[in-house]
Design a protein around this motif. Structure first.
Motif, PDB file in Angstrom:
ATOM      1  N   ALA A  56      46.520  71.247  65.325  1.00 19.87           N
ATOM      2  CA  ALA A  56      46.534  72.015  66.678  1.00 19.87           C
ATOM      3  C   ALA A  56      47.557  73.152  66.648  1.00 19.87           C
TER       4      ALA A  56
ATOM      5  N   ASP B 123      40.727  71.774  74.330  1.00 19.34           N
ATOM      6  CA  ASP B 123      40.252  72.971  73.409  1.00 19.34           C
ATOM      7  C   ASP B 123      38.774  73.355  73.857  1.00 19.34           C
ATOM      8  N   ARG B 154      45.814  66.918  69.085  1.00 16.77           N
ATOM      9  CA  ARG B 154      46.787  67.665  69.726  1.00 16.77           C
ATOM     10  C   ARG B 154      47.385  67.256  71.101  1.00 16.77           C
TER      11      ARG B 154
END
Lengths: 58, 649
Positions: A56, B123, B154
């Motif tokens: 990420a 995203d 994430r």
């Protein structure tokens, strides 16, 4: 691995190896997408490129 | 139905396809159990995780759109929230559709549940030019909000931290004053103990939720009469659809919450892929594109090239001129026992029938089919097809989601029958199972039929109209007869992309390998059974039994063999049809009748067993009987019509 139908990433935690899901006695060599249920072929180990998901962004 | 766990519980809720299961897997790892929720056929996953030394039970609930359930899955999800106490409820939403999903967050908060909002797929939203101000959203909602892209892990750390540090706090969202008065009036009459907050119960009562009405009647006892009276008075006074009114109010609140939170970059021109994507989903342009794909991918590539050129070479040149004569000659010279000679190289011999069918006939056909299928799949066309056919599928009791089992059925009907479980209601599952058993030919059957009919344009048109007509007619009738709910369908469309050669080749190879390993032993077993039938005379008895049926269908006696083969496997039956045609035994009318009847004919043994597993004996036997009767009735009628009208004559 991306699902061939919905295009979503199938997470690492879904075992990508051949594994019975309980619907039959053997393994059907299919990876069922957790999002849409589409049956994706389980890629044999020798064809699977070890690929870790991108980190990420910070 | 309460299921209390000694461990604190984390429940994951949200719409389907928002990444709940991805988050579930990320939290729990590989160790989880999947079981049907008591009294239902809905699967619920349970696992465990440890955060800051505390062990939690994690529960992945079925997808739900609202606290007011429509489908069985939604009912189970609400049941879990109603009856199983959770330390934290993780509401997972898709960042790209915040406005549509946020009303459920409001409902969960109103219910008094300890909500943490996980804005997932961030995203993809960013890729589409969206910016989401997570801290501002958190401030406006008054509950923890985490931005995440779980497929890339994430936000996982932040989710775990939010769970560990969760402190109950209660956010309140105000509706219009008259609605607030009504809610307060009903809520004040509720005195029993409920897992949900009285405000949420009041709202559900005003929306006439039958389960909640029963729950209130049970909990409040005699007092429930007052509650019912108040609800009736409010509904009468307002003279409006309160369900719609409340939904609109929630939308208004959500719109206000999202003001300044979501910004969309403007002025971006559509790319070629996006324009093409739009064309594939518009029926006016999408249907010609679909026909073009079917013509090039199936007819030309699988039918003409795979089942024609490649099979001619492998079957005609390699097997019939090379391998088989050599094997037969060797057997003639060395095998003295007639039974062994017959078993290996006889009419139904393992080498002359099973191996020839598997290697020379079926393998090249399914190979070309899977190659075409993998190319189409890798472009991302299938979800667009699902959206385009949604309206037609709704007429036959399904919706766009049913494209998944139907498309998979063209590969293998057995596996597709299993995938029907992903459909939302039992009604859809039954209709899809019937249609798969009846009118969806598997890859090998489709390839053989396209190969045989590619040289007979009229026969191919008759076959196409018959199968498509029966698919729609039976679907339409089933939709009228089978009771049940009609869920709505929506899905996120992934970007249209160029197929990646590596992906396509790897998937094609994997599918071919899987298929071949599955059919080879079954073809050998079928060949041995047929050989045993021939040696004992049972096969001839069966052929004699089917002869009157063949006569009614206008087919030669030899066609019985193809139907008997079809009992073992659809593809085995199709290969039998290929032999009959190449032997010059069928006229165009007979070819059309045989192809239609064999396509509609009973599902193969494996598919039947899967039907039994998914739908039970009663439904499977009913489908089996229905399909068999309909197949032969259609065949007889078609034979009569074609002969009477002289079409194909």
């Amino acid at each position: 691995m991306r699902c061939g139908f919905c295009g979503k990433e199938i997470p690492d935690e879904v075992d990508l190896k051949e594994k019975a899901c309980g619907a039959c006695r053997g393994a059907c060599r299919k990876i069922h997408c957790p999002c849409c249920g589409y049956a994706n072929p389980a890629i044999p180990a020798f064809l699977r490129r070890s690929k870790k998901p991108k980190e990420a962004p910070p | 139905m309460s299921a209390e766990s000694p461990l604190p519980r984390i429940a994951l809720v949200g719409n389907p396809n928002v990444g709940k299961s991805v988050l579930f897997n990320a939290l729990t790892g590989a160790y989880s159990t999947v079981s049907n929720y008591p009294g239902t056929s809905v699967e619920v996953s349970r696992g465990h995780c440890e955060i800051d030394g505390v062990r939690y039970e994690v529960l992945d609930t079925p997808g739900m759109y609202s606290m007011l359930p429509i489908t069985e899955e939604e009912r189970v999800a609400r049941e879990i929230l109603l009856h199983e106490e959770s330390r934290v409820v993780l509401h997972v939403v898709d960042a790209r559709n915040l406005e549509r999903m946020l009303p459920m967050t409001l409902q969960l908060v109103e219910a008094g549940l300890p909500v943490i909002l996980v804005v997932n797929i961030l995203d993809e939203a960013e890729r589409l030019g969206m910016t989401i101000d997570i801290p501002l959203l958190q401030e406006k909602l008054g509950l923890p909000v985490i931005g995440a892209a779980m497929a890339r892990k994430r936000g996982l750390k932040e989710v775990r931290e939010a769970i560990a540090g969760y402190e109950p706090r209660r956010a309140v969202f105000g509706y219009d004053s008259d609605l607030e008065r009504d809610i307060a009036r009903v809520a004040s009459l509720l005195h029993g103990e409920y897992r949900l907050h009285s405000r949420a119960i009041a709202l559900l009562l005003l929306q006439r939720d039958e389960e909640i009405c029963s729950l209130v009647a049970l909990t409040e006892g005699e007092h429930s009469v007052h509650v019912e009276k108040a609800v009736n008075e409010i509904v009468f006074e307002r003279r409006t659809d309160l369900h719609l009114r409340i939904s609109l109010e929630r939308r208004r609140v959500c719109k206000g919450v999202l003001e300044g939170v979501v910004t969309q970059r403007e002025g971006r021109e559509k790319t070629f892929a996006e324009r093409l994507s739009d064309l594939t989903m518009n029926p006016w342009t999408g249907i010609p594109i679909l026909l073009l794909i079917l013509y090039l991918g199936l007819y030309q590539f699988v039918g003409v090239f795979g089942a024609g050129t490649v099979v001619d070479f492998l079957e005609g040149t390699i097997f019939e001129e090379g391998i088989n004569p050599w094997l037969v000659e060797a057997a003639d010279r060395h095998l003295r026992w007639y039974w062994l000679h017959e078993l290996l190289v006889g009419e139904y011999g393992i080498f002359t029938l099973a191996m020839r069918y598997a290697i020379a006939l079926i393998l090249p056909i399914v190979g070309t089919f899977f190659l075409a299928f993998s190319v189409i799949e890798d472009t991302g066309y299938f979800p667009r097809l699902a959206l385009m056919v949604d309206r037609i599928f709704k007429r036959i009791g399904l919706n766009g989601r049913a494209v998944i089992p139907i498309v998979l059925g063209f590969g293998c009907d057995t596996m597709a029958t299993m995938v029907t479980r992903t459909l939302e209601t039992i009604r859809e599952r039954i209709i899809a199972t019937v249609l798969l058993a009846l009118a969806i030919p598997c890859s090998a059957q489709l390839g053989v039929i396209l190969g045989l009919l590619s040289g007979e344009a009229g026969t191919l048109i008759v076959w196409t109209f018959c199968i498509a007509g029966i698919f729609l007619l039976v679907g339409f009738l089933a939709a009228q007869v089978v009771p049940g709910e009609r869920p709505m369908f929506y899905m996120e469309i992934p970007p249209l992309r160029m197929p990646q050669p590596r992906n396509v080749l790897v998937k094609t190879y994997t599918r071919m390998q899987m298929y071949f390993l599955e059919i080879l032993p079954l073809f050998i077993i079928a060949s041995v059974v047929l050989w045993a039938g021939k040696m004992t005379g049972l096969l001839q008895g069966l052929v004699d039994l089917l002869t009157p049926v063949m006569r009614m269908l206008g087919l030669p006696e030899e066609a019985s063999a193809a139907f008997i083969f079809g009992f073992f496997r659809r593809d085995f039956g199709a290969a039998g049809l290929y032999d009959l045609h190449t032997g010059g035994l069928l006229s165009p009318v007979q070819l059309a009748v045989a192809a239609v009847t064999l396509t509609l004919f009973v599902p193969c043994v494996a598919q039947f067993l899967m039907m039994k597993k998914e739908r039970g004996w009663k439904v499977s036997l009913a489908i089996f009987a229905f399909v068999t009767i309909l197949a032969f009735t259609t065949g007889v009628t078609l034979n009569f019509v074609l002969n009477a009208t002289g079409i194909l004559g």
